[in-house]
Each structure stands twice: as structure tokens, then as C-alpha cells.
Design a protein around this motif. Structure first.
Motif, mmCIF file in Angstrom:
data_model
loop_
_atom_site.group_PDB
_atom_site.id
_atom_site.type_symbol
_atom_site.label_atom_id
_atom_site.label_comp_id
_atom_site.label_asym_id
_atom_site.label_seq_id
_atom_site.Cartn_x
_atom_site.Cartn_y
_atom_site.Cartn_z
ATOM 1 N N SER A 32 -31.979 5.532 7.345
ATOM 2 C CA SER A 32 -31.564 6.605 6.504
ATOM 3 C C SER A 32 -31.221 7.797 7.560
ATOM 4 C CB SER A 32 -32.778 6.993 5.624
ATOM 5 O OG SER A 32 -33.874 7.478 6.296
ATOM 6 N N SER A 39 -25.990 7.883 5.918
ATOM 7 C CA SER A 39 -26.510 6.877 6.184
ATOM 8 C C SER A 39 -25.624 5.604 5.735
ATOM 9 C CB SER A 39 -27.770 6.852 5.145
ATOM 10 O OG SER A 39 -28.540 7.856 5.222
ATOM 11 N N SER A 55 -38.343 4.692 8.571
ATOM 12 C CA SER A 55 -37.247 5.135 7.338
ATOM 13 C C SER A 55 -37.562 4.046 6.157
ATOM 14 C CB SER A 55 -35.927 4.938 7.929
ATOM 15 O OG SER A 55 -34.869 4.838 6.944
#
Length: 375
Positions: free
Chosen positions: A176, A201, A155
Motif C-alpha cells: 500500500s 497503490s 503493509s
């Protein structure tokens, strides 16, 4: 006995933080007061290149993205010669440790595949944590720079928080992909994986001073922040309450800071009707029968003046129990928790991008200048 009482009161009236038990050579309040007053006098009257030593840190081939002290906190106000060490993470893919007094490199990691964007230190355990642009978390030994563990989040957005529970260090990493991973140190093995906000998120505040709470900030403006109980994250087998109810603030909470002299007092900056507001809460973990409850109580709230419009940086720091430092472009303002403006500093020519509060010293800097103020 009268002398002890007088010097103790003088210390407590003069400074927000006074602890003679952790300061080497300071066995009495009189010694503490005289030594600290002398240091502050030298700081105020000192001249560059005469009373202060400035050492350039040179060695990275790329821009420094982040830095953190590896030295324990007690080195900031101690007797005699001490060694201050900082770690820097760079776009050249290396993390380096430096002797601040000498300006010399102590060690450097091997060059990583991606640039490093975050460095965190755990001074009590002499450990350094880095995060790269693609979400790989690595742990390094503070003395040698030896790699101790790695964990890939895959991520690009993964804010990382380090904290200690019962003298054992842990990391929590948001991604995320809407997950929060908790990792054991030093091998960075996964302890738990939780999803506090489906389809949203999150960002993470630092851990509270008492090590029990992390505020989870949803990036979806329709959700309100929640408090994560770190004991549950590190002991998922326990049947405990994981999160608090949503905090009673308007959505769009985007900046937080803890008040360092309280166990878990946090200030949140959030937006209402296009205006920035600061709301402060005390967080406590209470046991009721066989259940743990996360209790949140509002301490203060105020609205920032409309004339102060934030641009790229929203910078806020807690000071003591009752004060907040907030940067507005080139100004630094000191507020009470109810919004009383206590002081304004106008030392910078460019925008203030960061504030550090180290006991009685406030350090704030812009891209071209660093200001140190004694409090």
C-alpha cells in the motif's frame, strides 16, 4: 503408424491438453486415450462414498483463509498411487500441510502473531509461502514446515506472486506504500524495490505461464495497467526496459487471468460506461539491437451482458488458448475470446466464489458446495 495417427488425432480432438511425455506409463497415444477415457467415464458415472473418497480436514482453530496444492502438477493425471498434498492458511495463525487421500495433517507451523490470509506454493522447489494480516511474508519447507525466511512489508495490503526464472524461484510483493519488492528465495532478501505508479497503490496479476510478465494493476482509476518484465525485477543492475507502456484498455481494470495454453495471453476485466468488458492481449518480450521491448497485441474484446451484475466476487479463469470461464453469481459461463457464449452451468445454490482449472477438470465452488466437471 496408422493406429498412432488415429489415436493421436482422437486425443487432440477430445482434449485441450495432451502430453504423453509427462504422464507415467503413457508411452503411446493409444494407452493415453484408453486410460484417460476410462478415468473420465468413472468420474461421470461414479457415486459419492463408493467411487470417491471424501476426507474432512480438521485441525485448525480458526477459519481457513486460503489453500494451495503443494503436489506437482503431474500428480493430477498419473498412473498408480500418488500422494496429493495441500497447504492451508488459517485465521488461527498457522499454516498446515495435509495428506489429501488420508485427510491427515503432515505438519503445522508454530502459531504466528497475526492471522494468515494467503498461502502460495512453489511445488518445483517444495516451498510454501504465507502472508499475514500485517504484511509479513514467510517461507516454509514443504516437507517439514521449518521456517526458512521472513520479510516484513509493514503493509496490510500486499498481494504476493511467486514465479521461477531459469529454475530459480522469486517473489514479487506489492504494498500500500506504492512499492513492489522483489525477493530472493529462500532467504527472502530484497533484490529490488520499484515504484511503477507514484501516489498510487497497485495489485498484481499472477505471473505469466512463460515466467516473463506480471501485469501491474493500479488501484487509481485514472491509471491504466502496465506489464512488468520479471527479468528486470530480478536483475535490477541490467539496463533493460522495466515496464511496458500503459495497456490500451479503459481504466478500472480489476480482474485478470492467464490463458494457460499460451506463453503469455492475458484477459483483463475492466469497466466502460458502467459495463464490464473483457479484453485479451498477447504479451511478448522482443529484443531489438541492444534493447528489450515489451510488445502487447490485442487478441479479443467483448462486453458482458448488462444483466450480469457482479457483487462481491468477480471470478474469471482461462481455459486452453481460446476460452474463458466466468462466474455470475450461481452460474458458470464459458465464453470465446470474442464473447460467444459456448455453455452455461447451473449447479450451485449459492454464489460461486472461486474457479480452478486443472488440465481437463474444472473445479468451482461456493461456500457450501464444490462442483467438479470433466472437460
Amino acid at each position: 503408424a496408422v493406429t498412432v495417427f488415429i489415436y493421436r488425432n482422437m486425443c487432440l480432438n477430445q482434449w485441450a491438453f495432451c502430453n504423453i511425455s509427462v504422464t507415467p506409463g503413457m508411452q503411446t497415444w493409444k494407452k493415453y486415450y484408453l486410460h484417460r477415457s476410462n478415468i473420465e467415464h468413472k468420474m461421470i458415472s461414479g457415486q459419492p462414498s463408493v467411487d470417491y473418497t471424501c476426507k474432512a480436514i480438521r485441525g485448525h482453530q480458526g477459519e481457513i483463509q486460503d489453500m494451495a496444492y503443494l503436489s506437482p502438477n503431474e500428480h493430477t493425471f498419473a498412473m498408480g498411487k500418488v500422494k496429493s498434498i495441500v497447504c492451508t492458511a488459517s485465521g488461527d495463525g498457522t499454516v498446515k500441510a495435509w495428506d489429501v487421500q488420508e485427510g491427515t495433517q503432515i505438519w503445522s507451523s508454530p502459531k504466528q502473531e497475526m492471522k494468515l490470509v494467503q498461502v502460495i506454493t512453489i511445488p518445483q522447489h517444495n516451498l510454501v509461502v504465507t502472508r499475514d494480516l500485517h504484511g509479513t511474508i514467510k517461507l516454509w519447507h514443504g516437507d517439514t514446515g521449518k521456517e526458512l525466511g521472513a520479510f516484513s512489508t509493514e503493509s496490510t495490503f500486499c498481494p504476493t506472486v511467486a514465479y521461477t526464472i531459469n529454475n530459480k524461484p522469486f517473489l514479487s510483493v506489492a504494498t500500500s506504500s506504492e512499492k513492489i519488492y522483489t525477493l530472493a528465495v529462500p532467504d527472502l532478501s530484497q533484490i529490488s524495490c520499484i515504484n511503477p505508479f507514484p501516489n498510487c497503490s497497485v495489485d498484481l496479476s499472477p505471473c505469466s505461464p512463460d515466467g516473463q510478465s506480471i501485469v501491474v494493476l493500479p488501484l487509481d482509476s485514472n491509471e491504466a495497467p502496465k506489464v512488468l518484465y520479471t527479468h528486470y525485477a530480478t536483475n535490477p543492475e541490467d539496463d533493460q526496459l522495466m515496464f511496458s507502456s500503459p495497456l490500451p484498455v479503459n481504466k478500472c481494470a480489476f480482474v485478470t487471468c492467464w490463458l494457460p495454453a499460451e506463453p503469455a495471453r492475458i484477459a483483463l476485466m475492466h469497466r466502460i460506461d458502467q459495463c464490464d468488458n473483457i479484453t485479451t492481449f498477447d504479451i511478448t518480450i522482443q529484443k531489438s539491437k541492444n534493447k528489450m521491448n515489451i510488445m502487447v497485441q490485442q487478441v479479443g474484446i467483448f462486453r458482458l451482458p448488462k444483466k450480469h451484475i457482479f457483487t462481491e466476487y468477480r471470478t474469471i479463469a482461462g481455459f486452453g488458448k481460446q476460452m474463458l470461464l466466468i462466474a455470475f453469481d450461481r452460474e458458470l459461463k464459458l465464453y470465446s475470446l470474442n464473447g460467444t457464449e459456448l455453455n452455461t452451468f447451473q449447479d450451485h445454490m449459492k454464489m460461486i466464489t472461486s474457479i480452478w482449472v486443472v488440465y481437463t477438470v474444472i473445479i468451482y465452488y461456493s461456500p457450501t458446495c464444490c462442483i467438479i466437471r470433466s472437460t
